[in-house]
Write a protein that holds these residues in place. Structure first.
Motif, PDB file in Angstrom:
ATOM      1  N   ILE A  41       0.880  -1.157   0.000  1.00 15.56           N
ATOM      2  CA  ILE A  41       0.000   0.000   0.000  1.00 15.56           C
ATOM      3  C   ILE A  41       0.919   1.208   0.000  1.00 15.56           C
ATOM      4  CG2 ILE A  41      -1.741   1.315   1.265  1.00 15.56           C
ATOM      5  CD1 ILE A  41      -2.620  -1.378   2.497  1.00 15.56           C
ATOM      6  N   VAL A  42       0.870   1.993  -1.050  1.00 13.75           N
ATOM      7  CA  VAL A  42       1.776   3.134  -1.199  1.00 13.75           C
ATOM      8  C   VAL A  42       1.096   4.395  -0.673  1.00 13.75           C
ATOM      9  CG1 VAL A  42       3.113   4.521  -2.816  1.00 13.75           C
ATOM     10  CG2 VAL A  42       2.842   2.060  -3.208  1.00 13.75           C
ATOM     11  N   LEU A  43       1.772   5.060   0.235  1.00 13.06           N
ATOM     12  CA  LEU A  43       1.272   6.306   0.810  1.00 13.06           C
ATOM     13  C   LEU A  43       1.866   7.482   0.060  1.00 13.06           C
ATOM     14  CD1 LEU A  43       1.681   5.533   4.605  1.00 13.06           C
ATOM     15  CD2 LEU A  43      -0.241   5.001   3.097  1.00 13.06           C
ATOM     16  N   GLY A  44       1.020   8.431  -0.256  1.00 15.31           N
ATOM     17  CA  GLY A  44       1.480   9.629  -0.947  1.00 15.31           C
ATOM     18  C   GLY A  44       1.209  10.872  -0.134  1.00 15.31           C
ATOM     19  N   ASP A  45       1.441  11.999  -0.766  1.00 14.49           N
ATOM     20  CA  ASP A  45       1.206  13.318  -0.197  1.00 14.49           C
ATOM     21  C   ASP A  45       1.780  13.447   1.214  1.00 14.49           C
ATOM     22  OD1 ASP A  45       0.041  14.191  -2.531  1.00 14.49           O
ATOM     23  OD2 ASP A  45      -1.990  13.734  -1.907  1.00 14.49           O
ATOM     24  N   LEU A  89       5.313  11.990   6.408  1.00 17.83           N
ATOM     25  CA  LEU A  89       5.248  11.649   7.832  1.00 17.83           C
ATOM     26  C   LEU A  89       5.285  10.139   8.047  1.00 17.83           C
ATOM     27  CD1 LEU A  89       2.437  14.174   8.846  1.00 17.83           C
ATOM     28  CD2 LEU A  89       4.906  14.455   9.143  1.00 17.83           C
ATOM     29  N   SER A  90       5.746   9.421   7.038  1.00 22.51           N
ATOM     30  CA  SER A  90       5.674   7.957   7.047  1.00 22.51           C
ATOM     31  C   SER A  90       6.468   7.301   8.167  1.00 22.51           C
ATOM     32  CB  SER A  90       6.111   7.396   5.698  1.00 22.51           C
ATOM     33  OG  SER A  90       7.474   7.687   5.460  1.00 22.51           O
ATOM     34  N   ASP A  91       7.522   7.951   8.632  1.00 26.75           N
ATOM     35  CA  ASP A  91       8.315   7.347   9.705  1.00 26.75           C
ATOM     36  C   ASP A  91       7.479   7.105  10.948  1.00 26.75           C
ATOM     37  OD1 ASP A  91       8.265  10.240  10.015  1.00 26.75           O
ATOM     38  OD2 ASP A  91       9.759   9.996  11.600  1.00 26.75           O
ATOM     39  N   ARG A  92       6.448   7.905  11.148  1.00 28.61           N
ATOM     40  CA  ARG A  92       5.559   7.742  12.305  1.00 28.61           C
ATOM     41  C   ARG A  92       4.249   7.052  11.917  1.00 28.61           C
ATOM     42  NH1 ARG A  92       4.422   6.005  16.566  1.00 28.61           N
ATOM     43  NH2 ARG A  92       3.132   7.091  18.041  1.00 28.61           N
ATOM     44  N   ILE A  93       3.749   7.318  10.719  1.00 21.28           N
ATOM     45  CA  ILE A  93       2.456   6.783  10.305  1.00 21.28           C
ATOM     46  C   ILE A  93       2.527   5.288  10.002  1.00 21.28           C
ATOM     47  CG2 ILE A  93       0.739   6.836   8.440  1.00 21.28           C
ATOM     48  CD1 ILE A  93       1.032   9.848   8.376  1.00 21.28           C
ATOM     49  N   ILE A  94       3.545   4.859   9.267  1.00 19.11           N
ATOM     50  CA  ILE A  94       3.605   3.469   8.815  1.00 19.11           C
ATOM     51  C   ILE A  94       3.641   2.461   9.964  1.00 19.11           C
ATOM     52  CG2 ILE A  94       5.047   1.765   7.621  1.00 19.11           C
ATOM     53  CD1 ILE A  94       5.447   3.811   5.397  1.00 19.11           C
ATOM     54  N   PHE A 150       3.943  15.821  -3.242  1.00 17.60           N
ATOM     55  CA  PHE A 150       2.547  16.258  -3.239  1.00 17.60           C
ATOM     56  C   PHE A 150       1.998  16.289  -4.658  1.00 17.60           C
ATOM     57  CE2 PHE A 150       2.533  17.641   1.103  1.00 17.60           C
ATOM     58  CZ  PHE A 150       1.184  17.696   1.418  1.00 17.60           C
ATOM     59  N   GLY A 151       0.775  15.900  -4.806  1.00 17.93           N
ATOM     60  CA  GLY A 151       0.108  15.981  -6.089  1.00 17.93           C
ATOM     61  C   GLY A 151       0.490  14.902  -7.074  1.00 17.93           C
ATOM     62  N   CYS A 179       1.485  -8.121   2.916  1.00 19.73           N
ATOM     63  CA  CYS A 179       1.237  -6.711   2.627  1.00 19.73           C
ATOM     64  C   CYS A 179       2.022  -5.792   3.564  1.00 19.73           C
ATOM     65  CB  CYS A 179      -0.250  -6.412   2.751  1.00 19.73           C
ATOM     66  SG  CYS A 179      -0.671  -4.740   2.226  1.00 19.73           S
ATOM     67  N   ALA A 180       2.573  -4.737   2.986  1.00 23.04           N
ATOM     68  CA  ALA A 180       3.304  -3.744   3.773  1.00 23.04           C
ATOM     69  C   ALA A 180       2.989  -2.348   3.232  1.00 23.04           C
ATOM     70  CB  ALA A 180       4.801  -3.997   3.695  1.00 23.04           C
ATOM     71  N   PHE A 181       3.144  -1.378   4.079  1.00 24.98           N
ATOM     72  CA  PHE A 181       2.994   0.022   3.675  1.00 24.98           C
ATOM     73  C   PHE A 181       4.340   0.529   3.178  1.00 24.98           C
ATOM     74  CE2 PHE A 181      -0.495  -0.479   6.656  1.00 24.98           C
ATOM     75  CZ  PHE A 181      -1.515   0.232   6.045  1.00 24.98           C
ATOM     76  N   ALA A 182       4.312   1.423   2.201  1.00 26.51           N
ATOM     77  CA  ALA A 182       5.526   2.057   1.690  1.00 26.51           C
ATOM     78  C   ALA A 182       5.216   3.513   1.380  1.00 26.51           C
ATOM     79  CB  ALA A 182       6.010   1.344   0.432  1.00 26.51           C
ATOM     80  N   ALA A 183       6.219   4.359   1.496  1.00 27.23           N
ATOM     81  CA  ALA A 183       6.046   5.781   1.219  1.00 27.23           C
ATOM     82  C   ALA A 183       6.502   6.107  -0.196  1.00 27.23           C
ATOM     83  CB  ALA A 183       6.840   6.607   2.225  1.00 27.23           C
ATOM     84  N   SER A 184       5.670   6.848  -0.904  1.00 25.83           N
ATOM     85  CA  SER A 184       6.033   7.328  -2.237  1.00 25.83           C
ATOM     86  C   SER A 184       7.038   8.456  -2.095  1.00 25.83           C
ATOM     87  CB  SER A 184       4.783   7.841  -2.954  1.00 25.83           C
ATOM     88  OG  SER A 184       5.145   8.533  -4.124  1.00 25.83           O
ATOM     89  N   ASP A 185       7.927   8.570  -3.061  1.00 26.91           N
ATOM     90  CA  ASP A 185       8.863   9.697  -3.056  1.00 26.91           C
ATOM     91  C   ASP A 185       8.549  10.671  -4.194  1.00 26.91           C
ATOM     92  OD1 ASP A 185       9.687   8.235  -5.219  1.00 26.91           O
ATOM     93  OD2 ASP A 185      11.749   7.977  -4.543  1.00 26.91           O
TER      94      ASP A 185
END
Length: 138
Positions: free
Chosen positions: A71-75, A80-85, A113-114, A104-110
């Motif tokens: 699950i890729v997190l954006g914006d 804030l992924s270091d705390r959210i994930i 925004f947008g 399944c794992a969460f990952a942060a998009s690089d």
């Protein structure tokens, strides 16, 4: 949960629409949240934790149904992924089916925004360029 909700949780006295000078630019609002967090504002950290909790809860059903690998997190979530994930993953692990959550794992998009809206525009432009007949001309 969007950035506006995070801001309302973290800074109810300075949320969108409150105060004399309202900052509506999401990049600036996020920078403000990051600054307050760096200064040790416990409300910001608690709000970020709450976002992570709801993200994990919200992800449980789709993960159980579709069994994605990521699950890729954006914006703002990506920044804030270091705390959210970790919080989201804990909540997903608690609510998901063992077979689904194990993959399944969460990952942060690089992409910043947008990214989602830019990608959507790219997809539409590519489709139109590859087949101009997809546009109805009145």
């Amino acid at each position: 949960m969007g950035l506006a909700a995070l801001v309302r949780l973290a800074t109810p006295d300075h949320a969108y629409g409150i105060g004399e000078q309202v900052v509506r630019d999401p990049e600036k609002r996020l920078a403000e949240m990051e600054q307050r967090r760096a200064e040790g504002d416990l409300r910001v950290d608690a709000a970020i934790t709450e976002v992570g909790r709801w993200l994990g809860r919200g992800a449980a059903s789709p993960v159980n149904l579709f069994n994605p690998r990521v699950i890729v997190l954006g914006d703002y979530c990506a920044r804030l992924s270091d705390r959210i994930i970790p919080v989201a993953q804990t909540e997903l692990d608690r609510l998901g089916l063992a077979a689904a959550i194990g993959r399944c794992a969460f990952a942060a998009s690089d992409l910043g925004f947008g990214a989602a809206s830019r990608e959507t525009v790219d997809v539409v432009i590519e489709r139109v360029l590859s087949d101009p007949t997809t546009i109805a001309i009145s």
